[in-house]
Design an enzyme around this catalytic site. Structure first.
Site, PDB file in Angstrom:
ATOM      1  N   LEU A  23     -12.235   7.821   2.560  1.00 42.18           N
ATOM      2  CA  LEU A  23     -12.624   8.043   3.717  1.00 42.18           C
ATOM      3  C   LEU A  23     -12.444   9.474   4.215  1.00 42.18           C
ATOM      4  O   LEU A  23     -12.810   9.788   5.601  1.00 42.18           O
ATOM      5  CB  LEU A  23     -11.951   7.062   4.652  1.00 42.18           C
ATOM      6  CG  LEU A  23     -11.801   5.327   4.254  1.00 42.18           C
ATOM      7  CD1 LEU A  23     -11.155   4.694   5.048  1.00 42.18           C
ATOM      8  CD2 LEU A  23     -13.357   4.971   4.620  1.00 42.18           C
ATOM      9  N   SER A  69      -6.275  13.922  -5.075  1.00 44.11           N
ATOM     10  CA  SER A  69      -5.736  12.620  -5.210  1.00 44.11           C
ATOM     11  C   SER A  69      -5.580  12.165  -6.887  1.00 44.11           C
ATOM     12  O   SER A  69      -5.706  13.376  -7.924  1.00 44.11           O
ATOM     13  CB  SER A  69      -6.475  11.701  -4.791  1.00 44.11           C
ATOM     14  OG  SER A  69      -5.852  10.445  -4.362  1.00 44.11           O
ATOM     15  N   LYS A  73      -3.035  14.797  -9.106  1.00 45.52           N
ATOM     16  CA  LYS A  73      -1.841  15.075  -8.067  1.00 45.52           C
ATOM     17  C   LYS A  73      -0.703  15.646  -8.616  1.00 45.52           C
ATOM     18  O   LYS A  73       0.071  16.325  -8.161  1.00 45.52           O
ATOM     19  CB  LYS A  73      -1.550  13.855  -7.281  1.00 45.52           C
ATOM     20  CG  LYS A  73      -2.014  13.663  -6.213  1.00 45.52           C
ATOM     21  CD  LYS A  73      -1.634  12.562  -5.670  1.00 45.52           C
ATOM     22  CE  LYS A  73      -1.720  12.243  -4.076  1.00 45.52           C
ATOM     23  NZ  LYS A  73      -1.339  10.863  -3.519  1.00 45.52           N
ATOM     24  N   ASN A  94      -0.673  16.791  -2.663  1.00 43.04           N
ATOM     25  CA  ASN A  94      -2.050  16.297  -2.241  1.00 43.04           C
ATOM     26  C   ASN A  94      -2.743  17.095  -1.120  1.00 43.04           C
ATOM     27  O   ASN A  94      -3.816  16.795  -0.760  1.00 43.04           O
ATOM     28  CB  ASN A  94      -1.791  14.777  -1.240  1.00 43.04           C
ATOM     29  CG  ASN A  94      -1.527  14.990  -0.095  1.00 43.04           C
ATOM     30  OD1 ASN A  94      -0.746  16.132   0.245  1.00 43.04           O
ATOM     31  ND2 ASN A  94      -1.773  13.925   0.768  1.00 43.04           N
ATOM     32  N   GLY A 136       3.032   8.250  -7.765  1.00 39.64           N
ATOM     33  CA  GLY A 136       2.772   9.265  -6.714  1.00 39.64           C
ATOM     34  C   GLY A 136       2.892   9.123  -5.230  1.00 39.64           C
ATOM     35  O   GLY A 136       3.962   9.519  -4.518  1.00 39.64           O
ATOM     36  N   MET A 210      -5.560  -4.050  -4.626  1.00 34.12           N
ATOM     37  CA  MET A 210      -7.023  -3.409  -4.468  1.00 34.12           C
ATOM     38  C   MET A 210      -7.790  -3.578  -5.685  1.00 34.12           C
ATOM     39  O   MET A 210      -6.932  -3.460  -6.694  1.00 34.12           O
ATOM     40  CB  MET A 210      -6.712  -2.071  -3.803  1.00 34.12           C
ATOM     41  CG  MET A 210      -6.490  -0.853  -5.000  1.00 34.12           C
ATOM     42  SD  MET A 210      -6.388   0.508  -4.152  1.00 34.12           S
ATOM     43  CE  MET A 210      -8.082   1.142  -4.318  1.00 34.12           C
ATOM     44  N   TYR A 236      -5.800  -0.112   1.597  1.00 36.04           N
ATOM     45  CA  TYR A 236      -6.254  -0.394   2.849  1.00 36.04           C
ATOM     46  C   TYR A 236      -7.710  -0.827   2.466  1.00 36.04           C
ATOM     47  O   TYR A 236      -8.520  -0.879   3.514  1.00 36.04           O
ATOM     48  CB  TYR A 236      -6.480   0.777   3.790  1.00 36.04           C
ATOM     49  CG  TYR A 236      -6.933   2.178   2.950  1.00 36.04           C
ATOM     50  CD1 TYR A 236      -8.376   2.283   2.661  1.00 36.04           C
ATOM     51  CD2 TYR A 236      -6.032   3.311   2.598  1.00 36.04           C
ATOM     52  CE1 TYR A 236      -8.872   3.588   2.409  1.00 36.04           C
ATOM     53  CE2 TYR A 236      -6.617   4.444   2.071  1.00 36.04           C
ATOM     54  CZ  TYR A 236      -7.808   4.554   1.910  1.00 36.04           C
ATOM     55  OH  TYR A 236      -8.316   5.639   1.358  1.00 36.04           O
TER      56      TYR A 236
HETATM   57  P1  NAD Z   1       0.020   6.018  -9.550  1.00 34.93           P
HETATM   58  O1  NAD Z   1      -0.934   5.915 -10.821  1.00 34.93           O
HETATM   59  O2  NAD Z   1       0.706   7.304  -9.580  1.00 34.93           O
HETATM   60  O3  NAD Z   1       1.210   4.933  -9.612  1.00 34.93           O
HETATM   61  C1  NAD Z   1       0.745   3.593 -10.020  1.00 34.93           C
HETATM   62  C2  NAD Z   1       1.875   2.577  -9.580  1.00 34.93           C
HETATM   63  O4  NAD Z   1       1.319   1.182  -9.653  1.00 34.93           O
HETATM   64  C3  NAD Z   1       3.012   2.433 -10.512  1.00 34.93           C
HETATM   65  O5  NAD Z   1       4.371   2.409  -9.891  1.00 34.93           O
HETATM   66  C4  NAD Z   1       2.657   1.502 -11.563  1.00 34.93           C
HETATM   67  O6  NAD Z   1       3.861   0.979 -11.970  1.00 34.93           O
HETATM   68  C5  NAD Z   1       2.364   0.430 -10.433  1.00 34.93           C
HETATM   69  N1  NAD Z   1       1.442  -0.564 -11.147  1.00 34.93           N
HETATM   70  C6  NAD Z   1       0.172  -0.333 -11.645  1.00 34.93           C
HETATM   71  N2  NAD Z   1      -0.656  -1.567 -11.932  1.00 34.93           N
HETATM   72  C7  NAD Z   1       0.616  -2.509 -11.701  1.00 34.93           C
HETATM   73  C8  NAD Z   1       0.679  -3.994 -11.790  1.00 34.93           C
HETATM   74  N3  NAD Z   1      -0.334  -4.650 -12.190  1.00 34.93           N
HETATM   75  N4  NAD Z   1       1.878  -4.649 -11.276  1.00 34.93           N
HETATM   76  C9  NAD Z   1       2.799  -3.949 -10.805  1.00 34.93           C
HETATM   77  N5  NAD Z   1       2.953  -2.474 -10.547  1.00 34.93           N
HETATM   78  C10 NAD Z   1       1.680  -1.890 -11.201  1.00 34.93           C
HETATM   79  O7  NAD Z   1      -0.927   5.803  -8.317  1.00 34.93           O
HETATM   80  P2  NAD Z   1      -0.557   6.341  -6.746  1.00 34.93           P
HETATM   81  O8  NAD Z   1      -1.025   7.825  -6.374  1.00 34.93           O
HETATM   82  O9  NAD Z   1       1.078   6.200  -6.554  1.00 34.93           O
HETATM   83  O10 NAD Z   1      -1.124   5.225  -5.770  1.00 34.93           O
HETATM   84  C11 NAD Z   1      -1.010   3.819  -5.596  1.00 34.93           C
HETATM   85  C12 NAD Z   1      -1.775   3.244  -4.659  1.00 34.93           C
HETATM   86  O11 NAD Z   1      -1.455   3.923  -3.441  1.00 34.93           O
HETATM   87  C13 NAD Z   1      -3.202   3.339  -4.914  1.00 34.93           C
HETATM   88  O12 NAD Z   1      -3.882   2.071  -4.542  1.00 34.93           O
HETATM   89  C14 NAD Z   1      -3.567   4.458  -3.935  1.00 34.93           C
HETATM   90  O13 NAD Z   1      -4.924   4.510  -3.419  1.00 34.93           O
HETATM   91  C15 NAD Z   1      -2.493   4.148  -2.699  1.00 34.93           C
HETATM   92  N6  NAD Z   1      -2.425   5.394  -1.951  1.00 34.93           N
HETATM   93  C16 NAD Z   1      -2.588   5.222  -0.343  1.00 34.93           C
HETATM   94  C17 NAD Z   1      -2.456   6.212   0.331  1.00 34.93           C
HETATM   95  C18 NAD Z   1      -2.652   6.134   1.574  1.00 34.93           C
HETATM   96  O14 NAD Z   1      -2.730   7.044   2.498  1.00 34.93           O
HETATM   97  N7  NAD Z   1      -2.795   4.966   2.136  1.00 34.93           N
HETATM   98  C19 NAD Z   1      -2.095   7.459  -0.284  1.00 34.93           C
HETATM   99  C20 NAD Z   1      -1.728   7.663  -1.552  1.00 34.93           C
HETATM  100  C21 NAD Z   1      -2.021   6.572  -2.293  1.00 34.93           C
END
Ligand code: NAD
Length: 301
Positions: A23, A69, A73, A94, A136, A210, A236
């Site tokens: 978005l 992203s 990152k 980021n 992250g 998601m 989201y």
């Molecule tokens: P990442 O790859 O750095 O981390 C993934 C995390 O998910 C780890 O803690 C991992 O252990 C956990 N995980 C993965 N599969 C799992 C499962 N089946 N059961 C339990 N834990 C599980 O990813 P990230 O950058 O931290 O992103 C995580 C989420 O946050 C994504 O969905 C991303 O879209 C979202 N995000 C949202 C925003 C926002 O502004 N709303 C910002 C950044 C990231």
């Protein structure tokens, strides 16, 4: 859009893979247009192998900045000139800004998360929270919460490749802030229950909920969520994850990840342009639906 692009228009980028669902391009381009700023924001699908060439190209083209992203990152810091203290602590970037050839990496996810809570009147300063995740997003949230004065954070993660990162995050928080952080195994459901029981907020900071994990929740037993608990999800899409459906059924106030997304973007916008993003206007646009509006049914009950 074509009417406003001229030879003077500057490019701001977004790199990640996958990225077409984002978005951010809509949000930033609407904000630029609203304020009459001569920038355009475009997304580029970039993997980690391509990252060094992309940074070299962005430097040569003198881009004012870009967002970053997954999966770029954590790695991108190696190709930048400076990192802000928050980016150093989190170990991820980021937002990049180019000041006359000097590339500085920052992380605005944590401030975005905290700002969204504040905007919605949720005060967690001096209190205890429980967060699931050690990637992250989770690291950014936990580090910023600790820097802002949250008293205690219980972090849960499954024992995958992110668990070690969780240990490092806990060490950093405990040595560099006055917050007390502890890491637990997500499989220890009884511990999860007791840690949530004396927390004011429970947050999911993983992609559980998601695609491809849509319909799943890090909380399996609804009784872990009591009505006066605040529940947040970084997810989201869908707007109401399985976790937030459980939270609603339990009578909790809950927030999806749109508000965090909006405020991390607003901070990046300010870093690049020196101007405040017109947040109320952006929130009113259809692409964000009504979910991040204060007092709306699904994000702030
Ligand atoms: P990442 O790859 O750095 O981390 C993934 C995390 O998910 C780890 O803690 C991992 O252990 C956990 N995980 C993965 N599969 C799992 C499962 N089946 N059961 C339990 N834990 C599980 O990813 P990230 O950058 O931290 O992103 C995580 C989420 O946050 C994504 O969905 C991303 O879209 C979202 N995000 C949202 C925003 C926002 O502004 N709303 C910002 C950044 C990231």
């Amino acid at each position: 859009m074509t009417e406003r692009i001229t030879g003077h228009t500057e490019l701001i980028g977004l790199i990640a893979t996958p990225i077409r669902h984002s978005l951010s391009p809509t949000m930033h381009n609407e904000a630029f247009a609203k304020l009459g700023l001569d920038y355009v924001y475009l997304a580029f699908e970039v993997n980690n192998q391509e990252l060094p060439d992309v940074i070299k190209g962005f430097r040569a083209l003198k881009l004012r900045g870009w967002n970053v992203s997954m999966p770029n990152k954590r790695l991108i810091g190696n190709y930048l000139d400076k990192l802000t203290p928050a980016a150093q602590l989190v170990g991820a970037v980021n937002t990049v800004v180019n000041d006359h050839g000097v590339l500085t990496g920052d992380i605005t996810d944590g401030t975005g998360y905290m700002r969204n809570l504040k905007e919605n009147g949720v005060d967690i300063i001096g209190k205890k929270i429980t967060i699931v995740g050690a990637g992250g997003a989770a690291t950014a949230i936990c580090v910023q919460a600790a820097l802002d004065g949250v008293r205690e954070i219980s972090i849960f993660n499954r024992k995958d490749e992110f668990y070690e990162n969780g240990k490092r995050t806990v060490e950093k928080i405990n040595s560099k802030t006055s917050c007390r952080a502890t890491l637990f195994d997500l499989n220890d459901t009884e511990r999860l229950r007791t840690e949530i029981a004396d927390s004011v907020l429970f947050g999911n900071a993983t992609g559980v909920g998601m695609k491809p994990l849509e319909g799943q929740s890090v909380i399996k037993d609804p009784s872990m969520l009591r009505p006066d608990l605040i529940v947040t999800d970084v997810v989201y899409s869908p707007r109401q994850s399985k976790l937030l459906q459980i939270a609603e059924a339990q009578g909790c106030r809950f927030f999806n990840g749109l508000g965090m997304m909006l405020w991390q973007g607003a901070r990046a916008f300010e870093i690049w342009t020196g101007k405040q993003m017109p947040v109320d206007y952006i929130r009113s646009l259809p692409f964000l639906a009504d979910d991040t509006k204060k007092g709306s049914a699904s994000s702030a009950r």
